[in-house]
Motif scaffolding. Structure first.
Motif, short mmCIF file in Angstrom:
data_model
loop_
_atom_site.label_atom_id
_atom_site.label_comp_id
_atom_site.label_asym_id
_atom_site.label_seq_id
_atom_site.Cartn_x
_atom_site.Cartn_y
_atom_site.Cartn_z
N VAL A 22 -23.85 -7.44 -24.41
CA VAL A 22 -23.36 -6.08 -24.31
C VAL A 22 -21.85 -6.03 -24.54
CG1 VAL A 22 -23.11 -4.10 -22.76
CG2 VAL A 22 -25.15 -5.52 -22.63
N GLN A 23 -21.42 -5.03 -25.29
CA GLN A 23 -20.00 -4.70 -25.41
C GLN A 23 -19.83 -3.31 -24.81
OE1 GLN A 23 -18.19 -5.22 -29.27
NE2 GLN A 23 -16.71 -3.59 -28.86
N VAL A 24 -18.87 -3.16 -23.90
CA VAL A 24 -18.61 -1.88 -23.24
C VAL A 24 -17.40 -1.22 -23.92
CG1 VAL A 24 -18.12 -0.72 -21.06
CG2 VAL A 24 -19.50 -2.81 -21.06
N HIS A 79 -22.90 -0.99 -26.64
CA HIS A 79 -23.34 -1.69 -27.84
C HIS A 79 -24.14 -2.89 -27.36
CE1 HIS A 79 -20.68 0.38 -30.79
NE2 HIS A 79 -20.07 0.71 -29.66
N GLU A 80 -25.37 -3.07 -27.85
CA GLU A 80 -26.25 -4.13 -27.35
C GLU A 80 -26.92 -4.89 -28.50
OE1 GLU A 80 -29.09 -2.62 -24.54
OE2 GLU A 80 -27.54 -1.81 -23.24
N MET A 81 -27.15 -6.18 -28.25
CA MET A 81 -27.89 -7.06 -29.16
C MET A 81 -28.83 -7.88 -28.28
SD MET A 81 -26.41 -10.26 -31.37
CE MET A 81 -25.80 -11.05 -29.89
N HIS A 82 -30.05 -8.11 -28.73
CA HIS A 82 -31.04 -8.84 -27.93
C HIS A 82 -31.39 -10.18 -28.56
CE1 HIS A 82 -32.80 -4.83 -26.21
NE2 HIS A 82 -31.49 -4.86 -26.17
N LEU A 83 -31.55 -11.19 -27.69
CA LEU A 83 -32.09 -12.49 -28.07
C LEU A 83 -33.19 -12.83 -27.08
CD1 LEU A 83 -28.76 -12.88 -28.65
CD2 LEU A 83 -29.68 -14.99 -29.48
#
Length: 123
Positions: free
Chosen positions: A109-111, A94-98
């Motif tokens: 990132v969440q693994v 699970h990824e989010m970008h800044l």
């Protein structure tokens, strides 16, 4: 916010050339290899060469967190602009970008528990 792990993510213009540089010329030990890249030990951190995505000379900071969606809410509540909302990627993370003020990409990132990064590979 609590950061669990981090690494520098490099997306080189020529993956094979960079792989030879980090592996053969610098002699860095390989932490793991996957179909899209190689991760090297770098002291208390890791350097990941990714053979996917657009080349990025500035690099990317990869920051692992426990609950990505809680971090997204926390940052949004602070008014931090989110470049790309959190979502599950095809590779399972699970990824989010800044983007920082100088244009460096930060990937939070969440693994998931079932992801290969959570498995003991010693077999």
């Amino acid at each position: 916010m609590e950061i669990l792990a981090s690494r520098m993510l490099l997306r080189p213009a020529d993956y094979q050339r960079s792989l030879r540089f980090y592996r053969d010329e610098l002699g860095l030990a390989i932490a793991r290899e996957y179909s899209g890249g190689t991760v090297f030990y770098a002291g208390q951190s890791l350097i990941e060469l990714a053979d996917h995505g657009e080349p990025n000379a500035g690099g990317t900071l990869w920051l692992q967190v426990r609950d990505l969606y809680a971090v997204q809410r926390e940052l949004a509540d602070r008014g931090v602009p989110i470049t790309r909302e959190a979502r599950q990627e095809p590779w399972g993370l699970h990824e989010m970008h800044l983007t920082d003020p100088d244009g460096v990409t930060l990937i939070f990132v969440q693994v998931p528990d079932t992801h290969p990064l959570r498995r003991d590979s010693r077999g």
